[in-house]
Design an enzyme around this catalytic site. Sequence first.
Site, mmCIF file in Angstrom:
data_model
loop_
_atom_site.group_PDB
_atom_site.id
_atom_site.type_symbol
_atom_site.label_atom_id
_atom_site.label_comp_id
_atom_site.label_asym_id
_atom_site.label_seq_id
_atom_site.Cartn_x
_atom_site.Cartn_y
_atom_site.Cartn_z
ATOM 1 N N CYS A 11 0.828 -1.222 0.115
ATOM 2 C CA CYS A 11 0.054 -0.084 0.156
ATOM 3 C C CYS A 11 0.922 1.092 -0.284
ATOM 4 C CB CYS A 11 -0.908 -0.013 1.317
ATOM 5 S SG CYS A 11 -1.983 -1.269 1.242
ATOM 6 N N ASP A 39 2.802 2.457 2.517
ATOM 7 C CA ASP A 39 3.373 2.851 3.759
ATOM 8 C C ASP A 39 3.470 1.672 4.733
ATOM 9 O OD1 ASP A 39 3.765 5.854 3.203
ATOM 10 O OD2 ASP A 39 1.586 6.089 3.039
ATOM 11 N N CYS A 51 6.607 8.126 2.696
ATOM 12 C CA CYS A 51 7.096 9.352 2.490
ATOM 13 C C CYS A 51 7.561 10.147 3.271
ATOM 14 C CB CYS A 51 5.874 9.955 1.818
ATOM 15 S SG CYS A 51 4.402 10.424 2.906
ATOM 16 N N CYS A 62 -0.618 9.614 7.406
ATOM 17 C CA CYS A 62 0.492 9.112 8.068
ATOM 18 C C CYS A 62 0.286 9.373 9.321
ATOM 19 C CB CYS A 62 1.740 10.275 7.457
ATOM 20 S SG CYS A 62 1.857 9.843 5.601
#
Length: 276
Positions: A35, A37, A61, A105
């Site tokens: 996915c 992450d 990221c 995140c």
Amino acid sequence: MWEYTDKVKEHFLNPRNVGVIDDADGVGEVGSLACGDALTLYLKLDEDKRIKDAKFQTFGCASAIASSSALTEMIKGLSLDEAQKITNDDIADYLGGLPKEKMHCSVMGRDALEKAISYYLGETEKKAEGQIVCECFGVTDLEIERAVRENNLTTIEDVTDYVKAGGGCGNCHDKIQEIIDSILGKETPVKKKPRQLTNIQKIKLIEETLEREIKPALKKDGGNIELIDFDSNTVFVELRGTCATCAMSQLTLKNYVESKLREFVDKDLVVEEVTS
């Protein structure tokens, strides 16, 4: 480029507490490489049951790395009860804010912390409850409901920003909208029979969607996209700028470009890349 605060940049370029705690008291793993992450959080407690050390390993990221780094700094010295009260908004606030497209995140950090604490307490890891709504990212209806309630989300795009649901093929958009409407107390409108578009109408809508929805986002990172041809619901495009050489270009095409065109033009569209 995304608009990052100085603190996000600092924690991305100089992340704190990267690594593994071999004798960790708590370990929390969330996300998956499939996915895009993934995060593993390690906790070590002192004799007073306070978090004396925290380390992490993250694949993702800049926002994912910064959120993980910030989280480890935030929880050091806290009791487990205090740590359990940390929300994804707390993580984002600690960093001075995150782009709305990157809020997932901070959610990933919050989820990893919850799992690490459950690990220490000896609680059996719960299987994903609820029904899978987003097949692309494996997100359930209960996860979407939680995100909507805790963060006052009102649109499908908001949900995608926080838990990624809806960011793939787009087939789950109707279900996500139903969940949002049920929480906000809105009645789900009766679906109208989709109108049949001619090829000329589709091409015009594709061009409009590229200009309005897709190109501005790609240009932020130095990329671009051009429509090359259209045939039998297949949209042929050419990626340009940084997008043309990006290792994640196929994810961009399928998870973003194709999703947007299906949302605004036709759910049966397929995007294919052509090269010069």
